[in-house]
Design an enzyme around this catalytic site. Structure first.
Site, PDB file in Angstrom:
ATOM      1  N   SER A 187       0.786  -1.234   0.000  1.00  0.00           N
ATOM      2  CA  SER A 187       0.000   0.000   0.000  1.00  0.00           C
ATOM      3  C   SER A 187       0.816   1.279   0.000  1.00  0.00           C
ATOM      4  CB  SER A 187      -0.957  -0.007   1.186  1.00  0.00           C
ATOM      5  OG  SER A 187      -0.259  -0.205   2.382  1.00  0.00           O
ATOM      6  N   HIS A 215      -5.631  -3.437  -2.599  1.00  0.00           N
ATOM      7  CA  HIS A 215      -5.334  -2.430  -3.627  1.00  0.00           C
ATOM      8  C   HIS A 215      -5.353  -2.981  -5.052  1.00  0.00           C
ATOM      9  CE1 HIS A 215      -4.397   0.576  -0.605  1.00  0.00           C
ATOM     10  NE2 HIS A 215      -3.858  -0.421   0.077  1.00  0.00           N
ATOM     11  N   LYS A 246     -11.772   0.628  -1.455  1.00  0.00           N
ATOM     12  CA  LYS A 246     -10.788   1.326  -2.287  1.00  0.00           C
ATOM     13  C   LYS A 246     -11.315   1.420  -3.726  1.00  0.00           C
ATOM     14  CE  LYS A 246      -7.542  -0.016   1.161  1.00  0.00           C
ATOM     15  NZ  LYS A 246      -7.950   0.999   2.122  1.00  0.00           N
TER      16      LYS A 246
HETATM   17  C1  LIG Z   1      -3.253  -3.654   2.277  1.00  0.00           C
HETATM   18  C2  LIG Z   1      -4.429  -3.203   3.113  1.00  0.00           C
HETATM   19  N1  LIG Z   1      -5.142  -4.122   3.776  1.00  0.00           N
HETATM   20  C3  LIG Z   1      -6.188  -3.774   4.534  1.00  0.00           C
HETATM   21  C4  LIG Z   1      -6.585  -2.472   4.644  1.00  0.00           C
HETATM   22  C5  LIG Z   1      -7.761  -2.126   5.504  1.00  0.00           C
HETATM   23  O1  LIG Z   1      -8.898  -2.030   4.718  1.00  0.00           O
HETATM   24  P1  LIG Z   1     -10.127  -1.123   5.177  1.00  0.00           P
HETATM   25  O2  LIG Z   1      -9.751   0.293   4.867  1.00  0.00           O
HETATM   26  O3  LIG Z   1     -11.269  -1.631   4.363  1.00  0.00           O
HETATM   27  O4  LIG Z   1     -10.316  -1.365   6.627  1.00  0.00           O
HETATM   28  C6  LIG Z   1      -5.884  -1.476   3.948  1.00  0.00           C
HETATM   29  C7  LIG Z   1      -6.307  -0.068   3.971  1.00  0.00           C
HETATM   30  O5  LIG Z   1      -6.259   0.721   4.720  1.00  0.00           O
HETATM   31  C8  LIG Z   1      -4.763  -1.852   3.180  1.00  0.00           C
HETATM   32  O6  LIG Z   1      -4.037  -0.931   2.553  1.00  0.00           O
END
Ligand SMILES: Cc1ncc(COP(=O)(O)O)c(C=O)c1O
Length: 398
Positions: A187, A215, A246
């Site tokens: 990310s 992502h 996202k």
């Molecule tokens: C790689 C990754 N996994 C999980 C999450 C968490 O997802 P969410 O924003 O739906 O809680 C994020 C984002 O913040 C992320 O970048």
């Protein structure tokens, strides 16, 4: 000031001294590629709704969703009234889970409240204190927290370093239950996990493989199924996690895999069991956005080609964009202060881009994290590149 507030205040000052204090920003993403922060309209290179799907429920959409819910005779209010194991499992959940599993090419799918809840609840359901988890050093915080909650042994390998991972796998007692877990797109770096090689290693050492498509979902794959699907690895990856927060511009998350996995998680994943279900209206909105994403395949194609152009421009200008290969493009600066100054200067020039500092990224690698969306026009992006070059030159970064 009470003693609690005193130590909190002292810690906050320490963060401020290191230019690491975080604060909330008030901003709304607009549908035309801009971001509004009350006083300014900025070119939006900061949001994660990669496909640029409409972030607001139009009256027409709301009406359609309401009618669908009424046809089922279910409530359309915002509360889902209880956990899905009590009385919160509106038909919207099952209907979407079935079509989404077919889309992913898996037997089943299970919705979670958010990506953070999925990772932090599923990992402890899969492994416990006698087990071992192998995790890429740059994995998302929700994965790290899931591992810590599980109390399993936590072995981290250098980013995408398969040799080190193999050495670590070799050293663990073969009888132990093992889980390899990785982001598919990292990310803060925009790098891609070596999924094919991870599958080879998981098979060689009898480990489970869990991937986080937060992502890559909506962006990779013929119809946005994700990186696992694009690489033809669906049947070899044991657990696929992804989000609707996202690319799909909504909220919530899923786990896709075999039916037994779904049944198991319904019984074992604490962040699924002990929480109120997502509002049914959100599930309908997820469904709607997912359908729209497939109808508008141009969004994926525009995003991918704009991102390639943007990365190339930054590289040509002499910026360090690390190992980015996708719509997440870091501009790695190093020092916190200069990174913050760059973010502020870009804002003055009309570009919204966020400074990311430790502990989110390793010490000495503070960066601006650009994230592109399909809503941005080429003219906006060209202008943004000009501003980034100007600000970079002023601050001595290039
Ligand atoms: C790689 C990754 N996994 C999980 C999450 C968490 O997802 P969410 O924003 O739906 O809680 C994020 C984002 O913040 C992320 O970048």
């Amino acid at each position: 000031m009470s003693s609690m507030l005193q130590w909190m205040d002292a810690e906050l000052r320490q963060l401020e001294d290191k230019s690491q204090l975080r604060s909330l920003t008030s901003a709304s993403s607009l549908v035309d590629g801009f971001l509004s922060n009350q006083t300014q309209k900025l070119i939006n290179l900061a949001s994660n709704h990669y496909l640029g799907l409409d972030l607001q429920l139009s009256e027409e959409t709301l009406k359609r969703l309401t009618e669908q819910a009424k046809a089922w005779g279910t409530q359309v209010g915002l509360g889902s009234t209880s956990s899905r194991l009590v009385v919160g499992s509106d038909p919207a959940f099952m209907e979407f889970e079935q079509v989404f599993a077919a889309f992913k090419g898996t037997e089943s799918c299970l919705l979670f409240g958010s990506g953070f809840m999925a990772n932090s609840g599923v990992i402890p359901a899969l492994v416990g204190r006698h087990d071992v988890v192998f995790s890429d050093r740059l994995n998302h915080a929700s994965i790290v927290d899931g591992i810590n909650l599980s109390r399993a042994e936590h072995i981290r390998y250098r980013h995408r370093d398969l040799d080190q991972l193999e050495q670590q796998l070799k050293q663990v007692n073969p009888a132990k239950r093992k889980l390899i877990v990785t982001d598919t797109i990292f990310s803060m770096d925009g790098s891609l996990a070596p999924l094919k090689d991870l599958v080879t290693l998981k098979e060689r050492y009898g480990a489970m493989l869990m991937v986080d498509e937060a992502h890559s979902g909506g962006v990779y794959g013929t119809n946005g199924e994700g990186l696992t699907h694009e690489l033809g690895l669906t049947s070899q990856v044991d657990i696929q996690m992804g989000t609707f927060s996202k690319a799909y511009g909504c909220y919530g998350a899923y786990i896709a895999g075999d039916e037994v996995l779904r049944k198991y998680l319904i019984n074992k994943a604490r962040s699924f069991i002990y929480t109120t279900a997502l509002p049914p209206l959100i599930v309908l909105a997820i469904h709607d956005n997912w359908l729209q994403a497939q109808r508008d395949s141009w969004r994926r194609h525009t995003l991918i080609s704009q991102a390639a152009w943007f990365r190339e421009q930054l590289k040509l200008a002499g910026f360090n964009i690390g190992e980015s290969e996708c719509q997440i493009v870091p501009l790695i600066v190093g020092a916190n202060e200069i990174t913050v100054a760059l973010s502020q200067r870009l804002q003055q020039l009309g570009v919204a881009a966020v400074a990311i500092r430790p502990p989110t990224v390793p010490e000495g690698s503070a960066r601006i994290r650009f994230s592109l969306t399909a809503s941005i026009t080429h003219t906006q992006l060209q202008l943004a590149v000009d501003h980034i070059k100007k600000a970079g030159a002023e601050l001595g970064i290039i």
